[in-house]
Design an enzyme around this catalytic site. Structure first.
Site, mmCIF file in Angstrom:
data_model
loop_
_atom_site.group_PDB
_atom_site.id
_atom_site.type_symbol
_atom_site.label_atom_id
_atom_site.label_comp_id
_atom_site.label_asym_id
_atom_site.label_seq_id
_atom_site.Cartn_x
_atom_site.Cartn_y
_atom_site.Cartn_z
ATOM 1 N N HIS A 180 -3.226 2.758 -12.486
ATOM 2 C CA HIS A 180 -2.683 1.587 -11.770
ATOM 3 C C HIS A 180 -3.851 0.781 -11.172
ATOM 4 O O HIS A 180 -4.056 0.726 -9.962
ATOM 5 C CB HIS A 180 -1.762 2.101 -10.665
ATOM 6 C CG HIS A 180 -0.861 1.094 -10.038
ATOM 7 N ND1 HIS A 180 -1.287 -0.159 -9.648
ATOM 8 C CD2 HIS A 180 0.443 1.155 -9.729
ATOM 9 C CE1 HIS A 180 -0.262 -0.802 -9.110
ATOM 10 N NE2 HIS A 180 0.799 -0.021 -9.146
ATOM 11 N N GLU A 285 -2.620 -2.176 -15.882
ATOM 12 C CA GLU A 285 -2.358 -0.746 -15.793
ATOM 13 C C GLU A 285 -2.065 -0.125 -17.161
ATOM 14 O O GLU A 285 -0.918 -0.076 -17.593
ATOM 15 C CB GLU A 285 -1.160 -0.514 -14.870
ATOM 16 C CG GLU A 285 -1.239 -1.290 -13.565
ATOM 17 C CD GLU A 285 0.069 -1.259 -12.782
ATOM 18 O OE1 GLU A 285 0.808 -0.263 -12.864
ATOM 19 O OE2 GLU A 285 0.366 -2.258 -12.090
HETATM 20 O O1 LIG Z 1 4.181 -0.214 -3.980
HETATM 21 P P1 LIG Z 1 3.858 0.709 -5.132
HETATM 22 O O2 LIG Z 1 4.764 1.902 -5.206
HETATM 23 O O3 LIG Z 1 2.413 1.083 -5.125
HETATM 24 O O4 LIG Z 1 4.129 -0.107 -6.459
HETATM 25 C C1 LIG Z 1 3.541 -1.336 -6.645
HETATM 26 C C2 LIG Z 1 3.949 -1.916 -7.998
HETATM 27 O O5 LIG Z 1 3.404 -1.089 -9.016
HETATM 28 C C3 LIG Z 1 3.558 -1.639 -10.321
HETATM 29 O O6 LIG Z 1 2.979 -0.760 -11.239
HETATM 30 C C4 LIG Z 1 5.030 -1.792 -10.641
HETATM 31 O O7 LIG Z 1 5.164 -2.386 -11.915
HETATM 32 C C5 LIG Z 1 5.697 -2.639 -9.568
HETATM 33 O O8 LIG Z 1 7.093 -2.708 -9.823
HETATM 34 C C6 LIG Z 1 5.442 -2.054 -8.189
HETATM 35 O O9 LIG Z 1 5.992 -2.907 -7.204
#
Ligand SMILES: O=P(O)(O)OC[C@H]1O[C@@H](O)[C@H](O)[C@@H](O)[C@@H]1O
Length: 311
Positions: A180, A285
């Protein structure tokens, strides 16, 4: 809880001794090269500081989370929020969280926690060695809930990541993996992306239908798309013109690429992100998720890899 002072001479070349982290677990005893230190980082969380000839990086054992990577002579490539929380419970906002063993709510709707439990778990440090190219290779592992994850991070002029997930339970399971990656940008609204045109995507919301990405993607606000890419999508180039550089994301064995930014409204809802920070990053990601999730028989594993470089 043992607190280690930043300047302790015992923090480098740690051989045959155990260090405690703030969550009470014992870090693996490993030998550290002289350009690497294991120190308490923000919130007192254990963090590897790497200052090798080819590059600089910070890796928290909490989440095996890379929060900084600077190739030698270059600028910071990763965005970490000024309001990121380092309390050993909440996932760190920014850097490279690992989504494992599921992404989002999960292919089988396993959440919570969103994006799996790996980013909220303390990983074991297995080894730290120097590379012939002037970098450092770190190996971390996590065994939990019937899964065994192994993560190899090579810090240098490039940042090379390899992540594998093995089913160590007696039943078949489904696994998903994603890097991510929060890429730091001078100004998202002035950034061009290439590599995703021609790919298929689905908006990450209930009931969304599949669509084709006809032209190169331009992100100037909120975006949450899960791409399924062919060979062409294995290299995504992010032109960060304000910083006079292009960040290149190259992936292998990762059929998906999620592109995400919350936009101004979404950012305002995050307690761990300043309202104006959304323009400073884009998440690209690479992963293997949703319909590409791996079905693992007992003992089976799969892996994904990603390389970041700067031109
Ligand atoms: O707030 P988190 O759990 O770190 O996620 C952030 C974002 O992560 C992304 O990978 C998703 O596609 C989104 O939908 C999400 O809002």
């Amino acid at each position: 809880m043992l607190k280690l002072p930043l300047n302790s001479p015992n923090l480098t070349n740690v051989v045959g001794m155990s260090l405690f982290n703030p969550t009470g677990q014992i870090s693996h005893a490993v030998s550290l090269p002289s350009c690497v230190a294991l120190t308490p980082g923000r919130g007192g969380l254990e963090r590897l500081l790497i200052d090798a000839p080819a590059g600089y990086a910070e890796i928290y054992l909490f989440g095996a989370h890379i929060t900084s990577w600077v190739p030698r002579g270059g600028k910071e490539v990763l965005f970490t929020s000024s309001r990121a929380v380092f309390n050993g419970q909440k996932a760190i906002r920014g850097g490279i969280p690992l989504c494992l063993p599921w992404f989002g709510v999960g292919a089988l709707h396993q959440a919570p926690p969103a994006h799996g439990w790996a980013r909220n778990s303390v990983w074991q440090l297995r080894s730290v060695v120097t590379t012939d190219e002037g970098g450092v290779r770190v190996t971390l592992s996590l065994e939990k809930n019937g899964f065994y994850a192994l993560y190899e991070v090579t810090v240098g002029e490039k940042l090379e990541l390899n992540l594998s997930l093995r089913n160590v339970q007696s039943e078949p399971v489904v696994g998903e993996l994603t890097f991510h990656t929060y890429l730091r940008l001078y100004d998202l609204t002035a950034t061009d992306l290439s590599g995703l045109a021609g790919g298929e995507y689905i908006d990450n919301e209930p009931g969304a239908t599949r669509a084709k990405q006809e032209h190169e993607l331009k992100v100037a606000g909120s975006c949450d798309r899960i791409f399924t890419t062919g060979e062409a999508g294995n290299v995504v180039r992010v032109r960060d013109s304000g910083n006079r550089r292009t960040i290149v994301v190259t992936k292998h064995d990762a059929p998906n690429t999620v592109v995400w930014n919350p936009g101004p409204r979404g950012a305002a809802e995050f307690s761990d992100m300043a309202p104006d920070e959304w323009v400073q990053f884009l998440c690209v990601e690479p992963g293997r998720i949703r319909e590409n999730a791996a079905k693992l028989e007992p003992g089976e594993s799969f892996s994904i890899s990603m390389t970041l470089s700067v031109e």
